[in-house]
Design a protein around this motif. Sequence first.
Motif, PDB file in Angstrom:
ATOM      1  N   GLY A 186       1.305   4.783 -10.944  1.00  0.00           N
ATOM      2  CA  GLY A 186       1.587   5.348 -12.353  1.00  0.00           C
ATOM      3  C   GLY A 186       2.586   4.457 -13.026  1.00  0.00           C
ATOM      4  O   GLY A 186       2.305   4.075 -14.074  1.00  0.00           O
ATOM      5  N   ILE A 187       3.703   3.953 -12.339  1.00  0.00           N
ATOM      6  CA  ILE A 187       4.558   3.216 -13.066  1.00  0.00           C
ATOM      7  C   ILE A 187       3.891   1.840 -13.169  1.00  0.00           C
ATOM      8  O   ILE A 187       4.426   1.151 -14.148  1.00  0.00           O
ATOM      9  N   ILE A 188       3.386   1.166 -12.124  1.00  0.00           N
ATOM     10  CA  ILE A 188       3.023  -0.045 -12.368  1.00  0.00           C
ATOM     11  C   ILE A 188       2.160  -0.210 -13.589  1.00  0.00           C
ATOM     12  O   ILE A 188       2.075  -1.268 -14.238  1.00  0.00           O
ATOM     13  N   ASN A 189       1.159   0.864 -13.708  1.00  0.00           N
ATOM     14  CA  ASN A 189       0.260   0.788 -14.848  1.00  0.00           C
ATOM     15  C   ASN A 189       0.996   0.757 -16.207  1.00  0.00           C
ATOM     16  O   ASN A 189       0.313   0.683 -17.078  1.00  0.00           O
ATOM     17  N   ASN A 190       2.329   0.912 -16.079  1.00  0.00           N
ATOM     18  CA  ASN A 190       2.893   0.820 -17.535  1.00  0.00           C
ATOM     19  C   ASN A 190       3.758  -0.091 -17.882  1.00  0.00           C
ATOM     20  O   ASN A 190       4.866  -0.269 -18.516  1.00  0.00           O
ATOM     21  N   ILE A 191       3.762  -1.194 -16.797  1.00  0.00           N
ATOM     22  CA  ILE A 191       4.526  -2.433 -17.142  1.00  0.00           C
ATOM     23  C   ILE A 191       4.077  -3.722 -17.555  1.00  0.00           C
ATOM     24  O   ILE A 191       3.026  -3.995 -16.981  1.00  0.00           O
ATOM     25  N   PHE A 192       4.555  -4.020 -18.892  1.00  0.00           N
ATOM     26  CA  PHE A 192       3.718  -5.299 -19.207  1.00  0.00           C
ATOM     27  C   PHE A 192       3.838  -6.458 -18.693  1.00  0.00           C
ATOM     28  O   PHE A 192       4.959  -6.565 -17.843  1.00  0.00           O
ATOM     29  N   GLY A 193       2.923  -7.227 -18.396  1.00  0.00           N
ATOM     30  CA  GLY A 193       2.826  -8.735 -17.687  1.00  0.00           C
ATOM     31  C   GLY A 193       2.178  -8.501 -16.635  1.00  0.00           C
ATOM     32  O   GLY A 193       1.938  -9.598 -15.775  1.00  0.00           O
ATOM     33  N   ILE A 194       1.637  -7.358 -15.868  1.00  0.00           N
ATOM     34  CA  ILE A 194       0.867  -7.175 -14.714  1.00  0.00           C
ATOM     35  C   ILE A 194      -0.694  -7.337 -15.394  1.00  0.00           C
ATOM     36  O   ILE A 194      -0.994  -6.331 -16.253  1.00  0.00           O
ATOM     37  N   HIS A 195      -1.461  -8.054 -15.153  1.00  0.00           N
ATOM     38  CA  HIS A 195      -2.911  -8.277 -15.527  1.00  0.00           C
ATOM     39  C   HIS A 195      -3.709  -7.617 -14.622  1.00  0.00           C
ATOM     40  O   HIS A 195      -4.556  -7.261 -15.104  1.00  0.00           O
ATOM     41  N   GLU A 196      -3.483  -7.923 -13.363  1.00  0.00           N
ATOM     42  CA  GLU A 196      -4.342  -7.612 -12.248  1.00  0.00           C
ATOM     43  C   GLU A 196      -3.731  -7.253 -10.978  1.00  0.00           C
ATOM     44  O   GLU A 196      -2.950  -8.173 -10.592  1.00  0.00           O
ATOM     45  N   TYR A 197      -3.961  -6.118 -10.424  1.00  0.00           N
ATOM     46  CA  TYR A 197      -3.559  -5.864  -9.175  1.00  0.00           C
ATOM     47  C   TYR A 197      -4.585  -5.477  -8.136  1.00  0.00           C
ATOM     48  O   TYR A 197      -5.633  -4.699  -8.460  1.00  0.00           O
ATOM     49  N   VAL A 198      -4.350  -5.121  -6.763  1.00  0.00           N
ATOM     50  CA  VAL A 198      -5.301  -4.680  -5.834  1.00  0.00           C
ATOM     51  C   VAL A 198      -4.195  -3.907  -4.917  1.00  0.00           C
ATOM     52  O   VAL A 198      -2.900  -4.249  -4.658  1.00  0.00           O
ATOM     53  N   VAL A 199      -4.888  -3.111  -4.391  1.00  0.00           N
ATOM     54  CA  VAL A 199      -4.011  -2.215  -2.982  1.00  0.00           C
ATOM     55  C   VAL A 199      -4.867  -2.857  -1.926  1.00  0.00           C
ATOM     56  O   VAL A 199      -6.185  -2.541  -1.641  1.00  0.00           O
ATOM     57  N   ALA A 200      -4.022  -3.627  -1.076  1.00  0.00           N
ATOM     58  CA  ALA A 200      -4.759  -4.415   0.144  1.00  0.00           C
ATOM     59  C   ALA A 200      -4.168  -4.143   1.304  1.00  0.00           C
ATOM     60  O   ALA A 200      -3.088  -3.436   1.556  1.00  0.00           O
ATOM     61  N   TYR A 201      -5.005  -3.822   2.462  1.00  0.00           N
ATOM     62  CA  TYR A 201      -4.340  -3.929   3.961  1.00  0.00           C
ATOM     63  C   TYR A 201      -3.747  -5.244   4.161  1.00  0.00           C
ATOM     64  O   TYR A 201      -4.316  -6.350   3.885  1.00  0.00           O
ATOM     65  N   LYS A 202      -2.728  -5.296   4.886  1.00  0.00           N
ATOM     66  CA  LYS A 202      -1.919  -6.241   4.938  1.00  0.00           C
ATOM     67  C   LYS A 202      -1.997  -6.533   6.556  1.00  0.00           C
ATOM     68  O   LYS A 202      -1.588  -5.595   7.199  1.00  0.00           O
ATOM     69  N   ILE A 203      -2.612  -7.597   7.139  1.00  0.00           N
ATOM     70  CA  ILE A 203      -2.373  -7.779   8.603  1.00  0.00           C
ATOM     71  C   ILE A 203      -2.235  -9.378   8.952  1.00  0.00           C
ATOM     72  O   ILE A 203      -2.348 -10.192   8.183  1.00  0.00           O
ATOM     73  N   ALA A 204      -1.687  -9.538  10.283  1.00  0.00           N
ATOM     74  CA  ALA A 204      -1.430 -10.819  10.517  1.00  0.00           C
ATOM     75  C   ALA A 204      -2.626 -11.781  10.511  1.00  0.00           C
ATOM     76  O   ALA A 204      -3.706 -11.271  10.831  1.00  0.00           O
ATOM     77  N   SER A 205      -2.311 -12.961  10.023  1.00  0.00           N
ATOM     78  CA  SER A 205      -3.750 -13.893   9.779  1.00  0.00           C
ATOM     79  C   SER A 205      -4.188 -14.543  11.091  1.00  0.00           C
ATOM     80  O   SER A 205      -3.742 -15.644  11.579  1.00  0.00           O
ATOM     81  N   ASP A 206      -4.983 -13.462  12.066  1.00  0.00           N
ATOM     82  CA  ASP A 206      -5.456 -13.965  13.286  1.00  0.00           C
ATOM     83  C   ASP A 206      -7.002 -13.425  13.393  1.00  0.00           C
ATOM     84  O   ASP A 206      -7.292 -12.140  12.858  1.00  0.00           O
ATOM     85  N   VAL A 207      -7.897 -14.366  13.744  1.00  0.00           N
ATOM     86  CA  VAL A 207      -9.101 -14.328  13.474  1.00  0.00           C
ATOM     87  C   VAL A 207      -9.630 -12.906  14.182  1.00  0.00           C
ATOM     88  O   VAL A 207     -10.355 -12.039  13.470  1.00  0.00           O
ATOM     89  N   GLU A 208      -9.324 -12.458  15.503  1.00  0.00           N
ATOM     90  CA  GLU A 208      -9.805 -11.544  16.071  1.00  0.00           C
ATOM     91  C   GLU A 208      -9.162 -10.100  15.324  1.00  0.00           C
ATOM     92  O   GLU A 208      -9.897  -9.121  14.942  1.00  0.00           O
ATOM     93  N   ASN A 209      -8.071 -10.152  14.821  1.00  0.00           N
ATOM     94  CA  ASN A 209      -7.307  -9.403  14.172  1.00  0.00           C
ATOM     95  C   ASN A 209      -8.077  -8.870  12.959  1.00  0.00           C
ATOM     96  O   ASN A 209      -8.308  -7.651  12.590  1.00  0.00           O
ATOM     97  N   ILE A 210      -8.348 -10.023  12.051  1.00  0.00           N
ATOM     98  CA  ILE A 210      -9.064  -9.806  10.871  1.00  0.00           C
ATOM     99  C   ILE A 210     -10.498  -9.109  11.008  1.00  0.00           C
ATOM    100  O   ILE A 210     -10.765  -8.239  10.429  1.00  0.00           O
ATOM    101  N   LYS A 211     -11.089  -9.486  12.036  1.00  0.00           N
ATOM    102  CA  LYS A 211     -12.437  -9.115  12.355  1.00  0.00           C
ATOM    103  C   LYS A 211     -12.434  -7.643  12.545  1.00  0.00           C
ATOM    104  O   LYS A 211     -13.286  -6.903  12.008  1.00  0.00           O
ATOM    105  N   GLU A 212     -11.556  -7.115  13.585  1.00  0.00           N
ATOM    106  CA  GLU A 212     -11.472  -5.547  14.042  1.00  0.00           C
ATOM    107  C   GLU A 212     -11.025  -4.882  12.672  1.00  0.00           C
ATOM    108  O   GLU A 212     -11.619  -3.739  12.341  1.00  0.00           O
TER     109      GLU A 212
END
Length: 395
Positions: free
Chosen positions: A62-88
């Motif tokens: 709600g707050i982010i949506n009222n801040i100028f200068g933000i053009h695009e955003y995503v809500v992402a899962y964040k995990i370590a950059s490891d092949v098996e980890n990502i696949k799972e």
Amino acid sequence: MDRVIMIKYGELTTKKGNRKFFVNTLYSNIKNKLKNLNVNIHKDISRMYIEFNDQELEEVLGIINNIFGIHEYVVAYKIASDVENIKEKVLAIMKTLSFKTFKIETKRSDKRFPIPSLDFSRQLGGLILKNIDGIKVDVHNPDILLNVEIREYYTYIYTNEYCGLGGYPNGTLGKGMLMLSGGIDSPVSGYLTLKRGVRLDCIYFEAIPHTSIEARNKVIALTKKLAQYTDSINLHVVPFTEIQEAIYREIEEDYCITIMRRMMYRITERLAKKNKCTIIANGESIGQVASQTLTSMAVINEVTNMPVIRPVACLDKLEIIDIAKKIDTYDISILPFEDCCTVFVPKHPVINPRLDLCIEYEKRFDYASMIDKAINETNTLVITDEKDKTFEDVL
Ligand code: ATP
Ligand code: MG
């Protein structure tokens, strides 16, 4: 906390050298707006990341949506950059979604990751097809587009991208003085000016007892709405009664509005300079009323050299109203309290005023000392974006 909001900067500025300043300002603006929530904010050269508590996601968005200068955003899962980890993780995420067709798009910004993007997308696609029944790949129009962004330490996985408000971060382009009446147009102009990264002070002319305290409170409520897009706004309330009465006593009726607006511009320029504003902004719209014909605007504008920005100059009233509804100022603006411009409306205001006549008429009273007095007696209110007060509280 395995999800983050990832903000993409997009075209934050056209000037390369300014980018760092724009990003740093956006960063501190976001930090300031989210200060009461439990978040961690980081930035790198192309992204900003906000870690949040799951139960506060809606509030943060709600707050982010009222801040100028933000053009695009995503809500992402964040995990370590490891092949098996990502696949799972990708498989686990896809299992929670309902879809018939999908596409995987991998972006590998860290080339040390061992598998090229296209190959990895194929591997992930194969894994999903093998483990979820009744689905297929559609690269042109998939129900679900799953993005896998592989960066140096972490990988970000997301489906939807959201548009922010756009514009430039508040405070990156100096400060202007907004002439704010209680009407529909000037708050919209304020919003559009703020959107360009310009901070605002506001100036309001009141003519008590011809205008009411309710009319002032309406302007306070409108200022509060605008303050949501910045932090706080100084609202300068100028006592205009004496000047307005002098005008109606001394000047031909058809020129009253023209002269009154010349006085407003003179005072606005003085207060703008005093408060380090480099431009004036207002809600004038070409052709809307007699004082907004091109000739009127030129004759009125003649009293100042300061740039006057008129964001709604070329919009239709209905287009202005659309924005007013979107920013939630419309319902306040249409409250029926009269403004000093509407109290003394002449029957036939001049449409093509003559500058020489204005100058002649203005010699009839000592407006310079009245302007000094009005400026000395101006009352400045600091209006913040606090959420605890609704506009009903101030009215
Ligand atoms: P609005 O334009 O905000 O809907 P309005 O149409 O009643 O109100 P106009 O008479 O069209 O106002 O005035 C044009 C512009 O002049 C306004 O948009 C505003 O920027 C400025 N202005 C008019 N009255 C005042 C006032 N009392 N105090 C400050 N600014 C004013
Ligand atoms: Mg108007």
